[in-house]
Design an enzyme around this catalytic site. Sequence first.
Site, PDB file in Angstrom:
ATOM      1  N   HIS A 131     -50.616 -22.376  63.621  1.00 28.18           N
ATOM      2  CA  HIS A 131     -51.125 -21.301  63.204  1.00 28.18           C
ATOM      3  C   HIS A 131     -52.389 -21.283  62.628  1.00 28.18           C
ATOM      4  O   HIS A 131     -53.239 -20.318  62.843  1.00 28.18           O
ATOM      5  CB  HIS A 131     -49.957 -20.408  62.173  1.00 28.18           C
ATOM      6  N   LYS A 153     -45.856 -19.877  67.448  1.00 26.86           N
ATOM      7  CA  LYS A 153     -46.877 -20.761  66.517  1.00 26.86           C
ATOM      8  C   LYS A 153     -45.893 -21.293  65.434  1.00 26.86           C
ATOM      9  O   LYS A 153     -44.975 -20.726  65.112  1.00 26.86           O
ATOM     10  CB  LYS A 153     -47.876 -19.888  65.965  1.00 26.86           C
ATOM     11  N   ASP A 203     -47.099 -12.719  72.751  1.00 23.31           N
ATOM     12  CA  ASP A 203     -47.582 -13.555  71.580  1.00 23.31           C
ATOM     13  C   ASP A 203     -46.577 -13.160  70.212  1.00 23.31           C
ATOM     14  O   ASP A 203     -46.623 -12.250  69.721  1.00 23.31           O
ATOM     15  CB  ASP A 203     -48.943 -13.333  71.192  1.00 23.31           C
ATOM     16  N   TYR A 231     -43.806 -14.475  62.156  1.00 23.48           N
ATOM     17  CA  TYR A 231     -43.733 -12.765  62.305  1.00 23.48           C
ATOM     18  C   TYR A 231     -42.443 -12.414  62.227  1.00 23.48           C
ATOM     19  O   TYR A 231     -42.104 -11.228  62.073  1.00 23.48           O
ATOM     20  CB  TYR A 231     -44.306 -12.557  63.764  1.00 23.48           C
TER      21      TYR A 231
END
Length: 455
Positions: free
Chosen positions: A294, A263, A233, A238
């Site tokens: 998200h 996402k 994931d 990120y």
Amino acid sequence: MRKFTTAFLILALALGISACGNTPKSETPISENNVSESRTEQTETSLSTDTKETSKMTTIQIIINGQEFEAELYDNEAAQQFREMLPLQLDMDDLHDNEKFFYFSDSFNTADQEMKEIHEGDLLIYDSKCLVLFYENLETRYKYTPLGKISDTAGLKEALGAGTVSVSFNINDMTDTAQTSVNDVSFNFETKTVTLNSGYEMPIYGIGTYSLLDEECVNSVQAALENGVRLIDTAYMYHNEESVGEAVRNSGIPREEIFVITKLYPNQFANAEAAIDEALEKLDIEYIDLMLLHHPGNNDVDAYHAMEAAVSEGKIRSIGLSNWYVEELEEFLPQVTITPALVQNEIHPYYQENDVIPYIQSLGIVVQGWYPLGGRGHTAELLNNEVISEIASSHGKSSAQVILRWNLQKGVVVIPGSSNPEHIKENTELFDFELTDKEMDLIKSLDRNEKHDWY
């Protein structure tokens, strides 16, 4: 990672050996004036309505990218053979921008007839082994054995999209049976997977990469893959999609065995099409297994529509949402075409979502939990909880393993994050013990409705 449910299934032949032979791609439907000379001339006979339609029609269900279609099977030997093979999930390749096809290893008992016209939604057998589903109307002189026809083809072409697509065929004798099939998001603890409503299989445990950057991210994902993890994931926010992609590419593991989630963040929703292409470029792993929004934000419906389009283009295989709850889903779902395959929310013993999880699952949507161990600043307290520690001790397991197993038994996919190779390995050892009903209830009693992040 796709599911193949019968010994009849083999890998589809290369596109050059297509459902309609080696005919070059045509921009117009096949007609008597443009039929490929590579096929043998055959005597022209029209397929009569009496031949196709009888009083013994059987209804089946076809699921494509979360969309359901009903088809009537005809009363002939090939159709009966096909019905007996159900349920099936096939990866069907595209030909001529008008059909999807799949080659079986064994032949059907065919009764070929040359058809003057083919219609959108026709389900046919070509050359005794090739299942063909047409999504355009056209004229032809080729011979087929008719299996059946989709009753209402609205949205069929869009659902099938471009390139290879996973298509599920299910018996639809009773409405309740069909509904159960659509809504069944139960976990298979033997294969350690769950089947998404898009038809794809996804591992039920993996690794989250939030806060992992650069070399640390590459090493962590690599350690996870070496320990059997196949679900990863990540997200635009990120800032590690490139690192995740690097680890996947360098793993030596076949791409189809690894399931990658990423996402789109709300600041990307206004130009989601470009954001999808950016994610594909950063990851550089051919396609995205699952893309989520998200969290809710301006233009989220438009962004979801862009993801739907990317599914039809073969860029993304499944789509879903993150941080959507009951009210948000009730407002959002009527505005989209493809039902989300997964919803990812914060879930841990102090924030259990015991009302939200069953609601999402009742829609045929898989639930995935982030912060399964409580999240930064809260993990130590959760792992040292007396109830959880006692349960862990009784099983000879760690508190983390008990919490992750608790999630799995609730039907929640887990993606704990870690950069510690020992912890990464520990987080995979979840399938050699089972919590009792009493232990599950004891953990349930720990719920504080205590959210640890603002999403």
